[in-house]
Structure formats: C-alpha cells, structure tokens
Scaffold this motif. Structure first.
Motif, mmCIF file in Angstrom:
data_model
loop_
_atom_site.group_PDB
_atom_site.id
_atom_site.type_symbol
_atom_site.label_atom_id
_atom_site.label_comp_id
_atom_site.label_asym_id
_atom_site.label_seq_id
_atom_site.Cartn_x
_atom_site.Cartn_y
_atom_site.Cartn_z
ATOM 1 N N TRP A 1 3.401 11.761 -1.796
ATOM 2 C CA TRP A 1 3.109 10.334 -1.880
ATOM 3 C C TRP A 1 2.450 10.006 -3.215
ATOM 4 O O TRP A 1 1.654 10.781 -3.731
ATOM 5 C CB TRP A 1 2.156 9.919 -0.758
ATOM 6 N N GLY A 2 2.787 8.829 -3.731
ATOM 7 C CA GLY A 2 2.062 8.311 -4.868
ATOM 8 C C GLY A 2 0.787 7.630 -4.410
ATOM 9 O O GLY A 2 0.506 7.547 -3.207
ATOM 10 N N LYS A 3 0.025 7.121 -5.366
ATOM 11 C CA LYS A 3 -1.245 6.482 -5.043
ATOM 12 C C LYS A 3 -1.091 5.016 -4.662
ATOM 13 O O LYS A 3 -2.035 4.418 -4.137
ATOM 14 C CB LYS A 3 -2.201 6.625 -6.216
ATOM 15 N N GLY A 4 0.054 4.448 -4.945
ATOM 16 C CA GLY A 4 0.315 3.074 -4.544
ATOM 17 C C GLY A 4 0.094 2.050 -5.639
ATOM 18 O O GLY A 4 -0.648 2.288 -6.595
ATOM 19 N N THR A 5 0.755 0.924 -5.469
ATOM 20 C CA THR A 5 0.581 -0.197 -6.379
ATOM 21 C C THR A 5 0.504 -1.479 -5.550
ATOM 22 O O THR A 5 1.263 -1.656 -4.596
ATOM 23 C CB THR A 5 1.721 -0.260 -7.419
ATOM 24 N N GLN A 6 -0.416 -2.352 -5.893
ATOM 25 C CA GLN A 6 -0.654 -3.557 -5.098
ATOM 26 C C GLN A 6 0.346 -4.643 -5.468
ATOM 27 O O GLN A 6 0.550 -4.943 -6.653
ATOM 28 C CB GLN A 6 -2.076 -4.079 -5.343
ATOM 29 N N VAL A 7 0.930 -5.233 -4.450
ATOM 30 C CA VAL A 7 1.779 -6.414 -4.616
ATOM 31 C C VAL A 7 1.146 -7.547 -3.820
ATOM 32 O O VAL A 7 0.901 -7.397 -2.621
ATOM 33 C CB VAL A 7 3.211 -6.144 -4.120
ATOM 34 N N THR A 8 0.873 -8.640 -4.490
ATOM 35 C CA THR A 8 0.283 -9.792 -3.838
ATOM 36 C C THR A 8 1.140 -11.017 -4.112
ATOM 37 O O THR A 8 1.438 -11.331 -5.265
ATOM 38 C CB THR A 8 -1.146 -10.052 -4.349
ATOM 39 N N VAL A 9 1.548 -11.667 -3.030
ATOM 40 C CA VAL A 9 2.398 -12.852 -3.143
ATOM 41 C C VAL A 9 1.584 -14.047 -2.672
ATOM 42 O O VAL A 9 1.175 -14.099 -1.504
ATOM 43 C CB VAL A 9 3.682 -12.700 -2.317
ATOM 44 N N SER A 10 1.364 -14.983 -3.557
ATOM 45 C CA SER A 10 0.578 -16.157 -3.211
ATOM 46 C C SER A 10 1.474 -17.266 -2.686
ATOM 47 O O SER A 10 2.608 -17.438 -3.132
ATOM 48 C CB SER A 10 -0.196 -16.645 -4.430
ATOM 49 N N SER A 11 0.941 -18.025 -1.739
ATOM 50 C CA SER A 11 1.724 -19.113 -1.123
ATOM 51 C C SER A 11 1.485 -20.424 -1.839
ATOM 52 O O SER A 11 0.654 -20.543 -2.704
ATOM 53 C CB SER A 11 1.343 -19.250 0.351
#
Length: 122
Positions: free
Chosen positions: A112-122
């Motif tokens: 597994w990688g460490k991850g990357t944040q995806v944030t979608v604003s409304s």
C-alpha cells in the motif's frame, strides 16, 4: 523494497477533474494487480478501480463507472486514475495498492502507498 507513491490529490469543485498517479518500484509491474482504494472519514475503505494481473481486466466500483478511468504506463511503472465529474461523495484519502498473489485486486493487497487526499467541495 516495494514502494508505491501516490500524487495528484487536491481540492476541486464539484464537476471538476483530477488525475492521480502511483509510481511503483521494487516489483515486476506487469505481474501484479494494481489499483486504487479510498477511505472517507468514518467509512470503511473501498475498492475504486483496479487492473487485474490475471487477464488485464479493469474493475470499477459502481459509483465511479463512467467518471473514472484507470490506466497504466508499464514503461514508467506508473498507474493513473483519471477522475472526472467529481462529486462531494468522492472526497476521501485515495490509496494505491498492489498484489502479486491472486491475479485480482482484493481488500488485503500486499503493498500500500501512504495515500493522497482528494477533497471535492460543493
């Protein structure tokens, strides 16, 4: 040493696009199933999309079909996730994962990688 390094996450408005990249090293890229998982706050981790090593078939979870596209560049040992028409419910940490045992992606991937944040604003 196996390494999976994600990049490309960020903040985007509803309907926008992002492309995630996962640079892999330390294993024979073409022999492994490799894909993307995500985990939103308070929710279980879910499989999003995968390239299965057994037959190179592609998997997409239902909620992203028609919006996300997985691809790979074997020369660069990199897998991509193009995410279009992003929705607030896509907000999560996205993880790249790889597995060489079963020919398909599954919840217990080897690496597994460490991850990357995806944030979608409304």
């Amino acid at each position: 040493e196996v390494q999976l390094v994600e990049s490309g996450g960020g903040l985007v408005q509803t309907g926008g696009s992002l492309r995630l990249s996962c640079a892999a090293s330390g294993f024979t890229f073409d022999d492994y199933s490799i894909g993307w998982f995500r985990q939103a706050p308070g929710k279980e981790r879910e499989g999003v999309s995968c390239i299965n090593s057994a037959d190179k078939s592609l998997y997409y979870t239902h909620s992203v079909k028609g919006r996300f596209t997985i691809s790979s560049d074997n020369a660069k040992n990199t897998v991509y996730l193009q995410m279009d028409n992003l929705q607030p419910e896509d907000t999560a940490v996205y993880y790249c994962a790889a597995d060489g045992d079963y020919g398909v992606c599954h919840s217990g991937m080897d690496y597994w990688g460490k991850g990357t944040q995806v944030t979608v604003s409304s």
